[in-house]
Structures are given as C-alpha cells and as structure tokens.
Design a protein around this motif. Structure first.
Motif, PDB file in Angstrom:
ATOM      1  N   GLU A   1      -8.552   4.944  -2.108  1.00 34.13           N
ATOM      2  CA  GLU A   1      -7.198   4.394  -2.014  1.00 34.13           C
ATOM      3  C   GLU A   1      -6.885   4.090  -0.555  1.00 34.13           C
ATOM      4  O   GLU A   1      -7.296   4.828   0.346  1.00 34.13           O
ATOM      5  CB  GLU A   1      -6.167   5.361  -2.586  1.00 34.13           C
TER       6      GLU A   1
ATOM      7  N   ARG B   1     -19.952   1.527   1.803  1.00 34.03           N
ATOM      8  CA  ARG B   1     -18.566   1.056   1.809  1.00 34.03           C
ATOM      9  C   ARG B   1     -18.170   0.560   3.204  1.00 34.03           C
ATOM     10  O   ARG B   1     -17.455  -0.437   3.340  1.00 34.03           O
ATOM     11  CB  ARG B   1     -17.651   2.193   1.362  1.00 34.03           C
TER      12      ARG B   1
ATOM     13  N   GLU C   1      -4.924  -6.099   2.017  1.00 37.76           N
ATOM     14  CA  GLU C   1      -5.571  -6.525   0.774  1.00 37.76           C
ATOM     15  C   GLU C   1      -7.077  -6.329   0.858  1.00 37.76           C
ATOM     16  O   GLU C   1      -7.721  -5.939  -0.130  1.00 37.76           O
ATOM     17  CB  GLU C   1      -5.245  -7.996   0.507  1.00 37.76           C
TER      18      GLU C   1
ATOM     19  N   ARG D   1      -7.687  -2.626   0.350  1.00 36.88           N
ATOM     20  CA  ARG D   1      -7.471  -2.268  -1.049  1.00 36.88           C
ATOM     21  C   ARG D   1      -8.687  -2.641  -1.894  1.00 36.88           C
ATOM     22  O   ARG D   1      -9.134  -1.884  -2.752  1.00 36.88           O
ATOM     23  CB  ARG D   1      -6.230  -2.997  -1.572  1.00 36.88           C
ATOM     24  N   THR D   2      -9.240  -3.810  -1.634  1.00 32.18           N
ATOM     25  CA  THR D   2     -10.385  -4.289  -2.402  1.00 32.18           C
ATOM     26  C   THR D   2     -11.642  -3.473  -2.098  1.00 32.18           C
ATOM     27  O   THR D   2     -12.388  -3.094  -3.013  1.00 32.18           O
ATOM     28  CB  THR D   2     -10.638  -5.774  -2.098  1.00 32.18           C
ATOM     29  N   CYS D   3     -11.851  -3.158  -0.832  1.00 29.25           N
ATOM     30  CA  CYS D   3     -13.093  -2.494  -0.432  1.00 29.25           C
ATOM     31  C   CYS D   3     -13.175  -1.050  -0.906  1.00 29.25           C
ATOM     32  O   CYS D   3     -14.282  -0.520  -1.072  1.00 29.25           O
ATOM     33  CB  CYS D   3     -13.250  -2.553   1.084  1.00 29.25           C
ATOM     34  N   VAL D   4     -12.041  -0.376  -1.106  1.00 33.93           N
ATOM     35  CA  VAL D   4     -12.097   1.033  -1.496  1.00 33.93           C
ATOM     36  C   VAL D   4     -12.122   1.225  -3.006  1.00 33.93           C
ATOM     37  O   VAL D   4     -12.328   2.344  -3.482  1.00 33.93           O
ATOM     38  CB  VAL D   4     -10.911   1.833  -0.904  1.00 33.93           C
ATOM     39  N   GLN D   5     -11.900   0.166  -3.765  1.00 32.62           N
ATOM     40  CA  GLN D   5     -11.909   0.301  -5.225  1.00 32.62           C
ATOM     41  C   GLN D   5     -13.330   0.607  -5.709  1.00 32.62           C
ATOM     42  O   GLN D   5     -14.298   0.195  -5.078  1.00 32.62           O
ATOM     43  CB  GLN D   5     -11.388  -0.994  -5.866  1.00 32.62           C
ATOM     44  N   PRO D   6     -13.490   1.325  -6.833  1.00 33.36           N
ATOM     45  CA  PRO D   6     -12.421   1.800  -7.707  1.00 33.36           C
ATOM     46  C   PRO D   6     -11.955   3.224  -7.430  1.00 33.36           C
ATOM     47  O   PRO D   6     -10.923   3.648  -7.906  1.00 33.36           O
ATOM     48  CB  PRO D   6     -13.071   1.734  -9.092  1.00 33.36           C
ATOM     49  N   SER D   7     -12.719   3.989  -6.637  1.00 29.48           N
ATOM     50  CA  SER D   7     -12.421   5.420  -6.534  1.00 29.48           C
ATOM     51  C   SER D   7     -11.541   5.785  -5.351  1.00 29.48           C
ATOM     52  O   SER D   7     -10.895   6.832  -5.357  1.00 29.48           O
ATOM     53  CB  SER D   7     -13.724   6.215  -6.448  1.00 29.48           C
TER      54      SER D   7
ATOM     55  N   GLU E   1      -1.503  12.340  -2.115  1.00 30.15           N
ATOM     56  CA  GLU E   1      -2.795  12.054  -2.746  1.00 30.15           C
ATOM     57  C   GLU E   1      -3.935  12.760  -2.024  1.00 30.15           C
ATOM     58  O   GLU E   1      -4.934  13.147  -2.652  1.00 30.15           O
ATOM     59  CB  GLU E   1      -3.037  10.541  -2.764  1.00 30.15           C
TER      60      GLU E   1
ATOM     61  N   LEU F   1       0.842  -1.196   0.000  1.00 28.21           N
ATOM     62  CA  LEU F   1       0.000   0.000   0.000  1.00 28.21           C
ATOM     63  C   LEU F   1       0.879   1.249   0.000  1.00 28.21           C
ATOM     64  O   LEU F   1       2.058   1.209   0.343  1.00 28.21           O
ATOM     65  CB  LEU F   1      -0.891   0.020   1.246  1.00 28.21           C
TER      66      LEU F   1
END
Length: 330
Positions: A241, A264, A230, A233-239, A189, A180
């Motif tokens: 980070e 979310r 991980e 990372r998966t839960c915040v996709q796609p917008s 960011e 990450l």
C-alpha cells in the motif's frame, strides 16, 4: 405490545451500532424476536442494480451477490409492486417470476410465505430490501408487514448514518490531492501489518521538488505529485500500500523481508524512468525491514534515515546494510 417493546429495544441497538457490518449482524441476530420466520435476508443494492445478499436460514449464514433481473422479487419490492405473499409458489406461477435460490446446497424446504420492504430511497447512500420468509403458507399478517416496515425505516436511518461515519473516517485518513492514505492511515495499517509478519517500509521524496514549484508553478507540482502517487499505487499492488505523508514525501508498506523487495524496486525505478517528460521526477528512497521486538516508529525512523542518505547522495535508493559482525573472543 411485547413485539413493539422488542422493536423499541432493537431500534436502540441500531442507534448504538456504528458499522454497517455490525448492523447486518444485529439484524440477523434479532429478527427472530420479531417474526416467527426461519429466513431473513438483507439485500443491499449496488450502483448497477446488483444485490449483495446476506441471508440467515436456520443456523446457516451465507453471502451472495446477485445480478439484477428485469423482474425479480427484489426488483418488484424496490419498485413498490410487491410486499407480501402467503403463497409464493402460486404467486410465482401466476406472475411468471423467476426465483433465485441463494443456497443451492440447502436441503431445507422452499419458501412458502414471503415478505419484503424497501430500505432507503433512490439517491440514498444505502438502499436495498429487507425480507422475512417462512416455509409454511399464510405465515404473515398485515400487522407483520406493518412491523417490518417500521423496523426497516429505523434500519435505513442506521445504515445511512453508518455509511456517513465510514465515509468521514475514510476521508480523514485519505490525502485529498492524490487519493492515497495519509500519515494516520499509514500508522494504522503499519501496526496491523507488523503484527502479521515481516514488513518493509520505504520512505520516498521527490528530488528538487521545491525547484519544480518555484520554476513551473504549483499546478505543475500538484500534477507531478498525482503522477508519482498513481505510479506508486500501481507498483505496490496487490499486497502493498502507498501513502502520501505530506509535501513531496511518500511511504510504502511492503509485506515480506527486505530480500523480497528487489523486483518491486526495479519495477518502481523503471516506471519512474518512463514518466511523461513534462512530469518527470527523480525519487530518493530509503528502505528498512522490521526486526523482532521493534515498533513501527523505530522502523519508520530507520527508513527515514536511509531516505535522507539517498537524498544527500542524490541516488534512487539507499538500501539497508547488514549489521556489523559482533567481535568474538578466541
């Protein structure tokens, strides 16, 4: 002699340019000084042989990705079988090569003279083909090819150096254990995201993580951190980070107002509950939404405060509270 002076100037420009994107722009901007040719193409070769092509034809710049061919012009250049042809149509007919037109909508005439040289070498960070093309036959000489080869050698070095810088910068902003982004990347960011509109920040830590390390060892603790990373990372996709700030503390950047984050958060809580039993973790989360005139540090501070309130109460999330109403005089 003038062309070689131009070449020296261009190599100095390449040496001062540190980003691959800027290098591509510099190539297309200055190639016309070296060659009387309306078309230049920089084709970078991907790991599976695909070609990412940036082409300038007259005043048009277009970008296209080409799938690899068994025997195309780019493949022939890369294999050392083609460098220069001053009659492309005859060459294609005799060799049985299939041409691929990069800009199907172009009304400009087809290429008549074609010159290309490889960039880099097998195993290099950046490889590809640099091509110069003309609408008229017999447009290029052996001296033109020699000049292109010299320029390509300098461009290859510049591309490799730029790729190395970009990789080092990426590593400097990446957490080694989880992959990450780290705190430095979060700040970078986060500032960008706040300038684009409403933003939520969630700060999280793993409940009783020290106990995991003490009782089950640091290898298990590292495995838990990777599993949580991980999942985030998966839960915040796609917008969104996810970031690891250090230890067992993580952060999420979630575009949009606080009211948009409930689905979310439900997804995140369900994913945590479904973690493998041997790596199960409880998470404490504090959520805060941006306010007009507020800086990123202020936003992070409010999220941090709520995370510690959730930790003290041993609950999943301590949500933001509506501000107290301001008393009015009657």
């Amino acid at each position: 002699m003038l062309r070689y002076r131009i070449l020296v100037d261009l190599t100095l420009i390449l040496a001062r340019t540190t980003r691959r994107h800027d290098l591509l722009d510099a190539v297309h901007l200055h190639m016309g000084q070296l060659f009387v040719a309306p078309i230049t193409m920089l084709a970078l070769r991907g790991p599976q042989g695909q070609w990412t092509c940036l082409t300038r034809e007259a005043d048009r710049l277009h970008h296209k990705t080409l799938t690899p061919q068994a025997d195309g012009l780019l493949e022939r250049v890369w294999a050392g079988r083609l460098r220069l042809t001053n009659d492309l149509a005859t060459y294609v007919q005799q060799e049985g090569v299939t041409l691929r037109r990069l800009d199907q909508a172009s009304a400009l005439p087809p290429t008549a003279s074609w010159m290309g040289v490889p960039l880099g070498h097998p195993g290099a960070d950046v490889t590809g083909v640099l091509s110069v093309q003309s609408y008229r036959q017999a447009a290029f000489s052996p001296q033109d090819l020699e000049l292109l080869e010299v320029f390509a050698a300098h461009l290859s070095v510049a591309l490799d150096n730029a790729a190395l810088r970009e990789r080092l910068e990426c590593e400097a902003m990446t957490d080694e254990l989880t992959g990450l982004g780290n705190r430095r990347r979060l700040m970078l960011e986060g500032e960008r995201a706040m300038a684009q509109g409403p933003l939520c920040v969630a700060l999280l830590d793993i409940q009783d993580f020290k106990q995991v390390n003490d009782e089950r060892g640091h290898l298990v603790g590292d495995a838990v951190l990777r599993e949580v990373a991980e999942l985030l990372r998966t839960c915040v996709q796609p917008s969104g980070e996810a970031f690891r700030l250090g230890g067992d503390e993580f952060a999420l950047l979630l575009p949009g107002p606080v009211g948009d984050q409930e689905p979310r958060l439900r997804q995140l809580r369900a994913a945590l509950a479904a973690m493998p039993a041997d790596l199960a973790a409880e998470v404490n989360l504090g959520l805060a939404g941006s306010r007009p005139g507020e800086g990123l540090d202020d936003l992070l501070g409010r999220a941090d405060e709520r995370m510690y309130q959730a930790k003290a109460r041993r609950v999943f999330v301590d949500p933001p509270r509506a501000p107290a109403p301001v008393p009015t005089e009657h």
